[in-house]
Write a protein that holds these residues in place. Sequence first.
Motif, PDB file in Angstrom:
ATOM      1  N   VAL A 218       0.844  -1.205   0.000  1.00  0.00           N
ATOM      2  CA  VAL A 218       0.000   0.000   0.000  1.00  0.00           C
ATOM      3  C   VAL A 218       0.879   1.255   0.000  1.00  0.00           C
ATOM      4  O   VAL A 218       0.638   2.203  -0.748  1.00  0.00           O
ATOM      5  CB  VAL A 218      -0.966  -0.004   1.220  1.00  0.00           C
ATOM      6  N   LEU A 219       1.925   1.244   0.852  1.00  0.00           N
ATOM      7  CA  LEU A 219       2.862   2.383   0.888  1.00  0.00           C
ATOM      8  C   LEU A 219       3.510   2.591  -0.476  1.00  0.00           C
ATOM      9  O   LEU A 219       3.675   3.719  -0.933  1.00  0.00           O
ATOM     10  CB  LEU A 219       3.956   2.149   1.939  1.00  0.00           C
TER      11      LEU A 219
ATOM     12  N   SER B 244       2.317   1.872  -3.367  1.00  0.00           N
ATOM     13  CA  SER B 244       1.355   2.393  -4.361  1.00  0.00           C
ATOM     14  C   SER B 244       1.224   3.902  -4.263  1.00  0.00           C
ATOM     15  O   SER B 244       0.801   4.560  -5.215  1.00  0.00           O
ATOM     16  CB  SER B 244      -0.008   1.726  -4.171  1.00  0.00           C
ATOM     17  N   ARG B 245       1.596   4.454  -3.108  1.00  0.00           N
ATOM     18  CA  ARG B 245       1.536   5.915  -2.913  1.00  0.00           C
ATOM     19  C   ARG B 245       2.889   6.569  -3.162  1.00  0.00           C
ATOM     20  O   ARG B 245       3.035   7.789  -3.074  1.00  0.00           O
ATOM     21  CB  ARG B 245       1.103   6.235  -1.482  1.00  0.00           C
ATOM     22  N   HIS B 246       3.899   5.754  -3.408  1.00  0.00           N
ATOM     23  CA  HIS B 246       5.289   6.217  -3.533  1.00  0.00           C
ATOM     24  C   HIS B 246       5.500   7.011  -4.820  1.00  0.00           C
ATOM     25  O   HIS B 246       5.101   6.576  -5.880  1.00  0.00           O
ATOM     26  CB  HIS B 246       6.211   4.979  -3.494  1.00  0.00           C
TER      27      HIS B 246
END
Length: 204
Positions: free
Chosen positions: A199-200, A202-204
Motif C-alpha cells: 500500500v505504501l 502504491s503511494r510512492h
Amino acid sequence: MENSPLQIGITGGIGSGKSIICKIFQSLGIPIYDADLNAKSLMTEDKSLIAAIKKHFGDEAYLSDNQLNRKYIAGKVFGNKQQLDMLNSLVHPAVGTHYKNWVKSHAGKPYVIKEAALLFESGSYKMLDKIITVEAPVDIRINRVLFRDAHRSAKETQSIIDNQLTDRDRREKTDFIIINDDKTTVIPQVIRLHKKITVLASRH
C-alpha cells in the motif's frame, strides 16, 4: 525516479533469522539483495576494491588464485575495531554502488528488500524508505548460530553479539519489527507487512 521501487531494509543481530524472513518475502515475489553475500563476491571480483584491500592489509590478503585470504583477514580484524572499521570503510561504498545498480534493474517492482547485518552501523539505512528489524532472544540466537556454524564457539558468538547494536538501539531507527522467537508464527507477520508495504509503495 519514475518506476523506482520502494526500498526496504531488513536487519537484526546474528542468529535473529533475517534470511528466513527474506525467503518468505521472496516467495511473495519480492526481490532480495543480500548485502553480506554481495560484499563477499565484490571482495573477489571488484578490481578497485581488491586493490584497496591489498594496499591497506598487504598482498597476503589474497591467495594465489585471487580468492580472499579469509583466515588472514579475520586475524587482522577480529578483536581490532580500528582494522574492522577500516575494512568496512572500503567494502561498504562498493556494496552501495552495486546495490544502486541492482535497484535500477528492478524498476517496476512495488518494493525491494536489502538484507544487511550492519544496516545501521554502515549508515546505509539512511538511503532506504523503511526498515524492518528481526528480533529474537539472545539465548535462541546463540543456539541458532552454533547449530548453523560448526566453526563458531558460544564465546565467539557472544563476542559478535556484544559488538553489534542491541535490539533497543535498533528499535529507535526501525519502522517495523518481526518477532522470530520460535513461538510467534512469522508467516502471518510477513504477510501483514507485505500488504502494508505494498500500500505504501502504491503511494510512492
